[in-house]
Design a protein around this motif. Structure first.
Motif, PDB file in Angstrom:
ATOM      1  N   ILE A  40      -6.697  18.510  14.014  1.00 21.92           N
ATOM      2  CA  ILE A  40      -5.811  17.347  14.098  1.00 21.92           C
ATOM      3  C   ILE A  40      -6.579  16.072  13.764  1.00 21.92           C
ATOM      4  N   ALA A  41      -7.809  15.949  14.266  1.00 20.30           N
ATOM      5  CA  ALA A  41      -8.614  14.753  13.990  1.00 20.30           C
ATOM      6  C   ALA A  41      -8.899  14.618  12.494  1.00 20.30           C
ATOM      7  N   ILE A  42      -9.214  15.723  11.834  1.00 20.32           N
ATOM      8  CA  ILE A  42      -9.485  15.684  10.396  1.00 20.32           C
ATOM      9  C   ILE A  42      -8.234  15.299   9.618  1.00 20.32           C
ATOM     10  N   ALA A  43      -7.100  15.886   9.975  1.00 19.28           N
ATOM     11  CA  ALA A  43      -5.852  15.583   9.263  1.00 19.28           C
ATOM     12  C   ALA A  43      -5.440  14.128   9.456  1.00 19.28           C
ATOM     13  N   VAL A  44      -5.517  13.635  10.675  1.00 17.25           N
ATOM     14  CA  VAL A  44      -5.118  12.250  10.948  1.00 17.25           C
ATOM     15  C   VAL A  44      -6.065  11.274  10.251  1.00 17.25           C
ATOM     16  N   ALA A  45      -7.358  11.567  10.252  1.00 13.58           N
ATOM     17  CA  ALA A  45      -8.316  10.687   9.573  1.00 13.58           C
ATOM     18  C   ALA A  45      -8.060  10.657   8.073  1.00 13.58           C
ATOM     19  N   ALA A  46      -7.760  11.798   7.485  1.00 17.18           N
ATOM     20  CA  ALA A  46      -7.479  11.841   6.044  1.00 17.18           C
ATOM     21  C   ALA A  46      -6.230  11.029   5.716  1.00 17.18           C
ATOM     22  N   VAL A  47      -5.196  11.189   6.518  1.00 16.15           N
ATOM     23  CA  VAL A  47      -3.970  10.426   6.286  1.00 16.15           C
ATOM     24  C   VAL A  47      -4.215   8.936   6.512  1.00 16.15           C
ATOM     25  N   ALA A  48      -4.989   8.598   7.533  1.00 18.52           N
ATOM     26  CA  ALA A  48      -5.258   7.191   7.838  1.00 18.52           C
ATOM     27  C   ALA A  48      -6.066   6.504   6.743  1.00 18.52           C
ATOM     28  N   VAL A  49      -6.879   7.247   6.016  1.00 18.89           N
ATOM     29  CA  VAL A  49      -7.665   6.658   4.930  1.00 18.89           C
ATOM     30  C   VAL A  49      -6.858   6.628   3.635  1.00 18.89           C
ATOM     31  N   VAL A  50      -6.142   7.697   3.333  1.00 20.54           N
ATOM     32  CA  VAL A  50      -5.474   7.817   2.041  1.00 20.54           C
ATOM     33  C   VAL A  50      -4.119   7.108   2.005  1.00 20.54           C
ATOM     34  N   ALA A  51      -3.332   7.217   3.061  1.00 16.92           N
ATOM     35  CA  ALA A  51      -1.968   6.684   3.041  1.00 16.92           C
ATOM     36  C   ALA A  51      -1.907   5.177   2.783  1.00 16.92           C
ATOM     37  N   PRO A  52      -2.672   4.343   3.476  1.00 13.27           N
ATOM     38  CA  PRO A  52      -2.578   2.907   3.183  1.00 13.27           C
ATOM     39  C   PRO A  52      -2.967   2.555   1.738  1.00 13.27           C
ATOM     40  N   LEU A  53      -3.937   3.277   1.190  1.00 12.38           N
ATOM     41  CA  LEU A  53      -4.325   3.038  -0.202  1.00 12.38           C
ATOM     42  C   LEU A  53      -3.247   3.506  -1.166  1.00 12.38           C
ATOM     43  N   ALA A  54      -2.661   4.667  -0.898  1.00  8.04           N
ATOM     44  CA  ALA A  54      -1.634   5.214  -1.781  1.00  8.04           C
ATOM     45  C   ALA A  54      -0.356   4.383  -1.743  1.00  8.04           C
ATOM     46  N   LEU A  55      -0.039   3.829  -0.576  1.00  9.58           N
ATOM     47  CA  LEU A  55       1.182   3.032  -0.447  1.00  9.58           C
ATOM     48  C   LEU A  55       0.982   1.589  -0.876  1.00  9.58           C
ATOM     49  N   GLY A  56      -0.238   1.214  -1.168  1.00  4.22           N
ATOM     50  CA  GLY A  56      -0.509  -0.146  -1.602  1.00  4.22           C
ATOM     51  C   GLY A  56      -0.584  -1.158  -0.479  1.00  4.22           C
ATOM     52  N   VAL A  57      -0.661  -0.694   0.745  1.00  2.00           N
ATOM     53  CA  VAL A  57      -0.754  -1.596   1.893  1.00  2.00           C
ATOM     54  C   VAL A  57      -2.130  -2.245   1.943  1.00  2.00           C
ATOM     55  N   VAL A  58      -3.167  -1.480   1.602  1.00  2.00           N
ATOM     56  CA  VAL A  58      -4.543  -1.965   1.609  1.00  2.00           C
ATOM     57  C   VAL A  58      -5.120  -1.790   0.211  1.00  2.00           C
ATOM     58  N   ASP A  59      -5.820  -2.800  -0.244  1.00  4.46           N
ATOM     59  CA  ASP A  59      -6.518  -2.718  -1.507  1.00  4.46           C
ATOM     60  C   ASP A  59      -7.897  -2.113  -1.265  1.00  4.46           C
ATOM     61  N   LEU A  60      -8.419  -1.402  -2.208  1.00  2.00           N
ATOM     62  CA  LEU A  60      -9.717  -0.750  -2.051  1.00  2.00           C
ATOM     63  C   LEU A  60     -10.830  -1.767  -1.809  1.00  2.00           C
ATOM     64  N   HIS A  61     -10.698  -2.938  -2.374  1.00  4.67           N
ATOM     65  CA  HIS A  61     -11.727  -3.963  -2.190  1.00  4.67           C
ATOM     66  C   HIS A  61     -11.684  -4.569  -0.789  1.00  4.67           C
ATOM     67  N   ALA A  62     -10.609  -4.347  -0.052  1.00  2.00           N
ATOM     68  CA  ALA A  62     -10.524  -4.848   1.318  1.00  2.00           C
ATOM     69  C   ALA A  62     -11.334  -3.983   2.285  1.00  2.00           C
ATOM     70  N   VAL A  63     -11.620  -2.756   1.885  1.00  2.00           N
ATOM     71  CA  VAL A  63     -12.413  -1.858   2.725  1.00  2.00           C
ATOM     72  C   VAL A  63     -13.881  -2.245   2.561  1.00  2.00           C
ATOM     73  N   SER A  64     -14.498  -2.609   3.682  1.00  2.00           N
ATOM     74  CA  SER A  64     -15.879  -3.094   3.601  1.00  2.00           C
ATOM     75  C   SER A  64     -16.771  -2.315   4.560  1.00  2.00           C
ATOM     76  N   GLY A  65     -18.039  -2.665   4.538  1.00  2.00           N
ATOM     77  CA  GLY A  65     -19.002  -2.042   5.436  1.00  2.00           C
ATOM     78  C   GLY A  65     -18.733  -2.373   6.891  1.00  2.00           C
ATOM     79  N   ARG A  66     -18.091  -3.504   7.142  1.00  2.00           N
ATOM     80  CA  ARG A  66     -17.756  -3.862   8.527  1.00  2.00           C
ATOM     81  C   ARG A  66     -16.792  -2.857   9.144  1.00  2.00           C
ATOM     82  N   ALA A  67     -15.830  -2.424   8.362  1.00  2.00           N
ATOM     83  CA  ALA A  67     -14.874  -1.426   8.872  1.00  2.00           C
ATOM     84  C   ALA A  67     -15.603  -0.129   9.217  1.00  2.00           C
ATOM     85  N   VAL A  68     -16.523   0.275   8.372  1.00  2.00           N
ATOM     86  CA  VAL A  68     -17.303   1.488   8.637  1.00  2.00           C
ATOM     87  C   VAL A  68     -18.145   1.305   9.890  1.00  2.00           C
ATOM     88  N   LEU A  69     -18.743   0.134  10.041  1.00  2.00           N
ATOM     89  CA  LEU A  69     -19.561  -0.151  11.218  1.00  2.00           C
ATOM     90  C   LEU A  69     -18.730  -0.111  12.497  1.00  2.00           C
TER      91      LEU A  69
END
Length: 100
Positions: A40-69
């Motif tokens: 479940i954790a793997i599936a939810v994480a995959a959807v949480a990363v891919v869905a906003p990018l696929a739907l255009g809610v988040v731009d790829l350039h908005a994802v930064s090292g701060r989010a990873v941190l």
């Protein structure tokens, strides 16, 4: 090359969600197998990363090292809390983890 930032986002996201799910299962005294929680954790994480990018809610350039941190730190904090609570509220999934 900027899309490579998604790999640690996904990895730390899955780890954070797994720690959160384990902590919730301890507090709610749910007897769920660790295999289910990991899946479940793997599936939810995959959807949480891919869905906003696929739907255009988040731009790829908005994802930064701060989010990873932030997600990485959340992973360590949630895991630490789960380890502390594990002594008070052991669950069958602890035996599953020890067998690994």
């Amino acid at each position: 090359m900027h899309w490579l930032i998604l790999i640690p986002c996904y990895f730390f996201g899955a780890m954070s969600l797994l720690a959160l799910f384990m902590l919730c299962s301890r507090l709610l005294r749910l007897r769920l197998p660790i295999d289910w929680l990991v899946g479940i954790a793997i599936a939810v994480a995959a959807v949480a990363v891919v869905a906003p990018l696929a739907l255009g809610v988040v731009d790829l350039h908005a994802v930064s090292g701060r989010a990873v941190l932030v997600v990485g730190l959340a992973s360590f904090v949630l895991t630490g809390i789960d380890v502390a609570v594990a002594r008070l509220l052991p669950l069958p999934l602890d035996r599953d983890i020890e067998r690994l």
